[in-house]
Motif scaffolding. Structure first.
Motif, short mmCIF file in Angstrom:
data_model
loop_
_atom_site.label_atom_id
_atom_site.label_comp_id
_atom_site.label_asym_id
_atom_site.label_seq_id
_atom_site.Cartn_x
_atom_site.Cartn_y
_atom_site.Cartn_z
N ARG A 1 0.85 -1.18 0.00
CA ARG A 1 0.00 0.00 0.00
C ARG A 1 0.89 1.24 0.00
O ARG A 1 1.93 1.25 0.64
N ARG B 1 -7.07 0.25 -2.67
CA ARG B 1 -6.69 -0.73 -1.65
C ARG B 1 -5.24 -1.19 -1.78
O ARG B 1 -4.76 -1.98 -1.00
N GLY B 2 -4.52 -0.72 -2.80
CA GLY B 2 -3.14 -1.16 -2.99
C GLY B 2 -3.09 -2.51 -3.67
O GLY B 2 -4.08 -2.99 -4.21
#
Length: 146
Positions: A25, A104-105
């Motif tokens: 992230r 959300r990465g």
């Protein structure tokens, strides 16, 4: 309102490794989590919720062997960890709703040797499950009943 419950599985592959989700992230060091997620109202049991999460997150088929550990996370949710055998999976076929969210990465499926040396080198969260897993491996009890 009742607190959300989460279920997660230490997935043991036929090769004796485990499958973990590496999270990348922005602005945060990479970390790993155990496959699983939230129990929904439509799930009849925690075990059914776990099998659903495994299907969604890795398009996997698993057999739950036994409970391993229970903890309360920083959000105040109870997390139930199980030991399970995973017989097949296809990360390319995952269908979980979290994978559709751009913010959300990255989610990267990692196959990790099921040894203290390999597990202890990871930033496996929550830290408590990393400790429990290493201690269980040290005692040779992962596949046996506690």
């Amino acid at each position: 309102m009742k607190m959300k419950q989460r279920v997660r599985a230490i997935l043991i592959t036929p090769a004796g490794t485990t499958l973990l989700m590496k999270r990348v992230r922005p602005g945060r060091a990479a970390y790993w989590v155990v496959i699983g997620g939230g129990v929904e109202d439509s799930d009849a049991t925690r075990e059914e919720a776990l099998l659903r999460e495994i299907r969604e997150e890795i398009a996997g088929t698993a057999e739950i062997l036994r409970p391993l550990h229970q903890l309360v996370n920083r959000a105040g949710e109870t997390e139930f960890f199980y030991v399970a055998r995973v017989t097949q999976w296809s990360f390319d076929d995952r269908s979980g709703p979290e994978f559709q969210k751009e913010d959300r990465g990255e989610y990267i499926l990692d196959e990790i040797p099921l040894t203290r040396a390999a597990i202890s080198q990871l930033n496996l969260l929550p830290e408590e499950i990393s400790t429990v897993l290493c201690e269980t491996l040290d005692r040779g009890e992962l596949l046996s009943s506690p």
